[in-house]
Design an enzyme around this catalytic site. Structure first.
Site, PDB file in Angstrom:
ATOM      1  N   LYS A 113      19.720 -10.813   6.779  1.00 31.85           N
ATOM      2  CA  LYS A 113      21.055 -10.415   6.350  1.00 31.85           C
ATOM      3  C   LYS A 113      21.823 -11.647   5.882  1.00 31.85           C
ATOM      4  CE  LYS A 113      21.278  -6.549   9.616  1.00 31.85           C
ATOM      5  NZ  LYS A 113      22.017  -5.946  10.742  1.00 31.85           N
ATOM      6  N   ALA A 134      14.499 -19.978   9.517  1.00 27.44           N
ATOM      7  CA  ALA A 134      13.134 -19.856  10.026  1.00 27.44           C
ATOM      8  C   ALA A 134      12.926 -18.512  10.709  1.00 27.44           C
ATOM      9  CB  ALA A 134      12.845 -20.993  11.002  1.00 27.44           C
ATOM     10  N   GLY A 143      10.527 -22.331   8.093  1.00 26.58           N
ATOM     11  CA  GLY A 143       9.194 -22.058   8.597  1.00 26.58           C
ATOM     12  C   GLY A 143       9.035 -20.641   9.117  1.00 26.58           C
ATOM     13  N   HIS A 203       0.845  -1.195   0.000  1.00 26.62           N
ATOM     14  CA  HIS A 203       0.000   0.000   0.000  1.00 26.62           C
ATOM     15  C   HIS A 203       0.883   1.249   0.000  1.00 26.62           C
ATOM     16  CE1 HIS A 203      -3.967  -1.801   0.606  1.00 26.62           C
ATOM     17  NE2 HIS A 203      -3.351  -2.711   1.342  1.00 26.62           N
TER      18      HIS A 203
END
Length: 231
Positions: free
Chosen positions: A223, A203, A185, A156
């Protein structure tokens, strides 16, 4: 017999069951797959194209299926929701699985028609994935994904303080994920990100910029930790 059947379906002569299973275990698996196949035969009738078997779990919801092209042996697990309304539709390669409770959609609001989603061969989409393809999502071959991943391809706009954010429209940017990546995950990938082949994402990471091939990345924001080429 089960091993030979799976090997033939996957077109992989080297496929082996790495652990032994009882006849009861194998019967239970075959029983579930049989009913998934029956539901899939009905579902694929609504697809634009399907070149092989479709296995569909319970409570699968597909809208605008005429914009879905699927390869061989597509597995769509329980409670998956797919809405293919878009410019390019949804294209799914061979031997792809989409785990339970996942959501794939291409258009957020009808006023802004989305681009679409492409998923390559032998890629597995983990449980509760959220793939928002308004700006386009391309996922390569042999990609592994953990549960609860989120991929966004639209943002947006919010620069104008005299208008509500809702009134300022959106910016769409494609997300491209290369071949042979491992996405852990709970990760989030934001609009405009490109991940090269062979990347590993830890994850829980939030990926807001692009990384070259074979990068190992982690963190919020993500990073570079090291390159797989240096291992």
């Amino acid at each position: 017999m089960i091993e030979k059947l799976i090997s033939k379906l996957k077109n992989d002569p080297n496929y082996k069951l790495e652990t032994s299973h009882s006849n009861r275990d194998l019967f239970a698996v075959a029983w579930v797959r049989f009913f998934q196949l029956i539901r899939g035969l009905f579902l694929k009738f609504f697809f634009k194209r399907s070149t092989g078997l479709v296995f569909a779990g319970t409570h699968v919801k597909v809208r605008h299926g005429y914009q879905i092209s699927a390869g061989k042996n597509l597995i769509i697990d329980d409670n998956v929701s797919i809405n293919a309304l878009s410019t390019n539709g949804i294209t799914i390669g061979d031997n792809v699985s989409i785990a339970r409770d996942s959501i794939l959609f291409c258009t957020g609001v009808i006023a802004h028609r989305g681009a679409g989603i492409t998923i390559g061969d032998r890629t597995g989409i983990g449980a509760r994935a959220f793939l928002a393809g308004q700006g386009g999502i391309t996922i390569g071959n042999d990609v592994i994904t953990g549960p609860n991943i989120q991929v966004f391809s639209e943002n947006h706009n919010f620069d104008n303080l005299t208008q509500t954010i809702k009134e300022q429209g959106v910016t769409k940017q494609a997300v491209i994920i290369g071949n042979n990546c491992w996405l852990g995950g709970g990760i989030t990938i934001l609009a405009g990100v490109m991940l090269g082949d062979g990347c590993v994402v830890a994850a829980g990471s939030v990926v807001n910029k692009s990384f070259p091939a074979n990068s190992i990345i982690a963190g919020v924001p993500a990073k570079l930790i090291k390159s797989r080429e240096a291992l």
